[in-house]
Write a protein that holds these residues in place. Structure first.
Motif, PDB file in Angstrom:
ATOM      1  N   ALA A  53      18.111  -4.502  31.564  1.00 40.95           N
ATOM      2  CA  ALA A  53      19.513  -4.691  31.197  1.00 40.95           C
ATOM      3  C   ALA A  53      19.602  -5.287  29.792  1.00 40.95           C
ATOM      4  CB  ALA A  53      20.198  -5.608  32.200  1.00 40.95           C
ATOM      5  N   LEU A  54      20.693  -4.986  29.106  1.00 40.84           N
ATOM      6  CA  LEU A  54      20.913  -5.461  27.735  1.00 40.84           C
ATOM      7  C   LEU A  54      22.294  -6.085  27.635  1.00 40.84           C
ATOM      8  CD1 LEU A  54      19.621  -5.475  24.867  1.00 40.84           C
ATOM      9  CD2 LEU A  54      20.887  -3.364  24.434  1.00 40.84           C
ATOM     10  N   PHE A  55      22.350  -7.291  27.077  1.00 38.74           N
ATOM     11  CA  PHE A  55      23.603  -8.024  26.915  1.00 38.74           C
ATOM     12  C   PHE A  55      23.685  -8.563  25.495  1.00 38.74           C
ATOM     13  CE2 PHE A  55      22.048  -8.532  31.241  1.00 38.74           C
ATOM     14  CZ  PHE A  55      23.122  -8.067  31.970  1.00 38.74           C
ATOM     15  N   ALA A  56      24.901  -8.654  24.948  1.00 40.23           N
ATOM     16  CA  ALA A  56      25.048  -9.188  23.596  1.00 40.23           C
ATOM     17  C   ALA A  56      26.446  -9.736  23.385  1.00 40.23           C
ATOM     18  CB  ALA A  56      24.768  -8.109  22.558  1.00 40.23           C
ATOM     19  N   VAL A  57      26.547 -10.650  22.437  1.00 36.50           N
ATOM     20  CA  VAL A  57      27.823 -11.160  21.943  1.00 36.50           C
ATOM     21  C   VAL A  57      27.811 -10.936  20.438  1.00 36.50           C
ATOM     22  CG1 VAL A  57      29.219 -13.218  21.555  1.00 36.50           C
ATOM     23  CG2 VAL A  57      28.075 -12.889  23.732  1.00 36.50           C
ATOM     24  N   CYS A  58      28.889 -10.354  19.916  1.00 37.26           N
ATOM     25  CA  CYS A  58      29.051 -10.133  18.482  1.00 37.26           C
ATOM     26  C   CYS A  58      30.311 -10.862  18.045  1.00 37.26           C
ATOM     27  CB  CYS A  58      29.179  -8.644  18.175  1.00 37.26           C
ATOM     28  SG  CYS A  58      27.738  -7.700  18.678  1.00 37.26           S
ATOM     29  N   ASP A  59      30.156 -11.804  17.164  1.00 41.50           N
ATOM     30  CA  ASP A  59      31.267 -12.619  16.695  1.00 41.50           C
ATOM     31  C   ASP A  59      31.607 -12.196  15.279  1.00 41.50           C
ATOM     32  OD1 ASP A  59      33.115 -14.587  16.163  1.00 41.50           O
ATOM     33  OD2 ASP A  59      31.706 -16.245  16.258  1.00 41.50           O
ATOM     34  N   GLY A  60      32.729 -11.470  15.131  1.00 38.57           N
ATOM     35  CA  GLY A  60      33.163 -11.042  13.811  1.00 38.57           C
ATOM     36  C   GLY A  60      33.456 -12.244  12.934  1.00 38.57           C
ATOM     37  N   LEU A  86      14.958  -1.560  25.757  1.00 38.61           N
ATOM     38  CA  LEU A  86      14.552  -1.792  27.138  1.00 38.61           C
ATOM     39  C   LEU A  86      13.270  -1.085  27.555  1.00 38.61           C
ATOM     40  CD1 LEU A  86      18.082  -1.694  28.764  1.00 38.61           C
ATOM     41  CD2 LEU A  86      16.746  -3.686  28.068  1.00 38.61           C
ATOM     42  N   THR A  87      12.792  -0.140  26.753  1.00 39.47           N
ATOM     43  CA  THR A  87      11.602   0.599  27.170  1.00 39.47           C
ATOM     44  C   THR A  87      10.507   0.661  26.125  1.00 39.47           C
ATOM     45  OG1 THR A  87      12.523   2.709  26.422  1.00 39.47           O
ATOM     46  CG2 THR A  87      12.953   2.087  28.714  1.00 39.47           C
ATOM     47  N   GLY A  88      10.780   0.284  24.896  1.00 37.88           N
ATOM     48  CA  GLY A  88       9.782   0.423  23.835  1.00 37.88           C
ATOM     49  C   GLY A  88       8.610  -0.533  23.983  1.00 37.88           C
TER      50      GLY A  88
END
Length: 155
Positions: A53-60, A86-88
Motif C-alpha cells: 500500500a502507498l500513502f502520502a500527504v502533499c502540502d501545497g 511497491l514492487t521495485g
C-alpha cells in the motif's frame, strides 16, 4: 509480522485553516486523492488496504502562486508510479530517487507554466511487512504508539 496478512487503515483530513482562502493540500490513500476540479475544497476520506500500500500527504506551499497545482501534480505522479514504489528492487534507494525525480518534475512544471509553485511531501510505502518512509520539505511522518506521537521523519 513476516508473511502476515493484515489490513492497514488510513485517514486524511485536509482543511485550509484560518489564514488562507483556499485549500492547497492533497493526499494519496492507496489509489484515491482529491480530484483536480475539487482541489480547493476541504476534504475527509478513509480507506482500508492490504499490503502493499502507498500513502502520502502533499502540502501545497501557500506562499507560492499555485501550491494546490503542485500538490495535485505530486499525487497524480504518485498514482502513475505506485507500482514501482511497491514492487521495485531496493525500495529505500529507489524511493529516494523517485522523490528527487518528482522534485525535478515540479521544478520543470514551474518553468513551463511561468509560475512559482511547490509542495511538501510525506510518503509511506508498505510492502513485504516493511514500512518505507520518504519526505520532501517539512511534511512530517509520525508513529502513534500507545497514545504518544513519535516523529519518524526529518524536515
Amino acid at each position: 509480522m513476516v508473511g502476515a496478512e493484515y489490513t492497514v487503515k488510513g485517514a486524511v483530513c485536509c482543511h485550509m485553516g484560518l489564514r488562507r482562502r483556499n485549500n492547497e493540500d492533497n493526499f494519496y490513500l492507496n489509489g484515491s486523492w482529491k480530484p483536480s476540479g475539487r482541489v480547493d475544497e476541504n476534504w475527509m476520506e478513509t480507506c482500508r488496504a492490504a499490503q502493499p500500500a502507498l500513502f502520502a500527504v502533499c502540502d501545497g506551499m501557500g506562499g507560492q502562486e499555485s501550491g494546490e497545482v503542485a500538490a495535485f501534480l505530486a499525487v497524480s505522479w504518485l498514482h502513475r508510479t505506485r507500482e514501482s514504489f511497491l514492487t521495485g528492487a531496493d525500495p529505500e534507494r529507489m524511493g529516494a530517487a523517485r522523490i528527487t525525480y518528482l522534485s525535478r518534475l515540479l521544478w520543470s512544471a514551474c518553468q513551463e507554466r511561468g509560475t512559482q509553485m511547490g509542495c511538501t511531501l510525506a510518503v509511506a510505502a508498505l510492502r513485504e511487512d516493511m514500512l518505507y518512509l520518504f519526505n520532501l520539505g517539512d511534511s512530517r511522518i509520525y508513529l502513534l504508539e500507545d497514545g504518544v506521537l513519535h516523529q519518524m521523519s526529518q524536515d
